[in-house]
Design a protein around this motif. Structure first.
Motif: not given
Length: 315
Positions: A107-111
């Motif tokens: 998961t790419l958080q805050g992208a």
């Protein structure tokens, strides 16, 4: 002019002047993002030996941008006069992003769109170019994927569109770029009509995907349960329903957010229903290109543009 480059080194090996190729066809689709370029040329010229599989060609776009394609197939033949010719079939080089590496689930958080795209193309020959800011998102990568598929997912998540192009210095390719912009093309007020530049038109209507209500299912939660909502459109029911019965289907948003609220699920399901309460109408048109006609330079049209088609024969 077509420029030929070596498929392994990116060095420019030859050029084909426009007098030496014909029947060139550039196909581009926003629906499936496919892009090809095919042409016919001589098979017995000095440049012909370089037209082999996996070598590449560069062509100019309509506004000077450079587009790169990989030679996929060729066909040589002789005509009745003994001339030796070659058909060359190519695909856009960015398609190889499907096979350059595997990206594992995460998961790419805050992208941002830029940071997510940079992650997608890291370690490849491509780099991120122009990116329009579209906020911050969490990007779930649920299955093993590849840079090309992930770029398409990122563009969808941020409501942006992809655009690919390259640069070279006259000797070899110096950069390959992917842009994520608000939209490819523009609205320039262009209208086409019979008697001017509309040559032919075809209308298709598809009602196979029409529904009047949806049951929305949220992601499976830790306890195994799933949120469920019912969304209907009574106007669509009046138009399409039979004996007052809904045409109903199940909708599952593509999201791994196990904390999705009922309000969010209802909003997503309502958005999907709005796309499916009407038949899909598609027009295919043959249009004259008037851009090169003296005095009609303003009539230019580009890939991704919006235009109006005026034909009083259709309702």
């Amino acid at each position: 002019m077509i420029t030929i480059t070596d498929g392994q080194t990116d060095v420019i090996v030859d050029d084909i002047h426009e007098d030496f190729f014909w029947d060139d066809r550039h196909y581009q689709s926003m629906k499936d993002t496919l892009e090809t370029f095919d042409f016919t040329t001589f098979a017995d010229k000095p440049f012909s030996e370089h037209l082999t599989k996996n070598n590449r060609i560069i062509i100019p776009g309509e506004d000077g941008e450079l587009l790169e394609f990989i030679i996929q197939n060729t066909r040589k033949y002789r005509d009745t006069n003994g001339g030796l010719f070659m058909d060359v079939y190519t695909s856009a080089s960015y398609i190889e992003l499907r096979t350059v590496k595997v990206i594992r689930p995460q998961t790419l958080q805050g992208a941002t769109a830029k940071s997510a795209a940079e992650f997608a193309v890291a370690g490849t020959e491509w780099q991120v170019g122009q990116v329009d800011y579209a906020g911050i998102r969490t990007i779930p990568i649920e299955n093993h994927t590849n840079p090309y598929s992930l770029l398409k997912q990122i563009a969808s998540e941020f409501g942006l569109e992809l655009r690919f192009h390259i640069e070279h210095d006259g000797n070899q390719i110096t950069g390959r770029y992917v842009d994520l912009i608000e939209r490819v093309g523009d609205w320039k007020g262009r209208e086409v009509e019979f008697g001017k530049d509309l040559l032919g038109i075809e209308r298709k209507e598809d009602t196979s995907n029409v529904v009047t209500a949806l049951i929305g299912l949220g992601p499976e939660q830790e306890d195994g349960t799933r949120l469920e909502v019912f969304v209907e459109d009574k106007e669509a029911l009046a138009r399409w329903g039979r004996n007052g019965q809904h045409i109903i289907d199940v909708y599952e948003p593509q999201s791994a957010d196990t904390e999705m609220t009922e309000e969010r699920l209802r909003e997503l399901t309502k958005n999907e229903l709005e796309k499916r309460i009407n038949s899909i109408v598609e027009y295919t048109a043959d249009i004259s290109d008037l851009e090169k006609v003296l005095g009609l330079e303003h009539e230019k049209i580009r890939f991704g543009d919006t235009l109006r088609i005026k034909d009083t024969q259709f309702n």
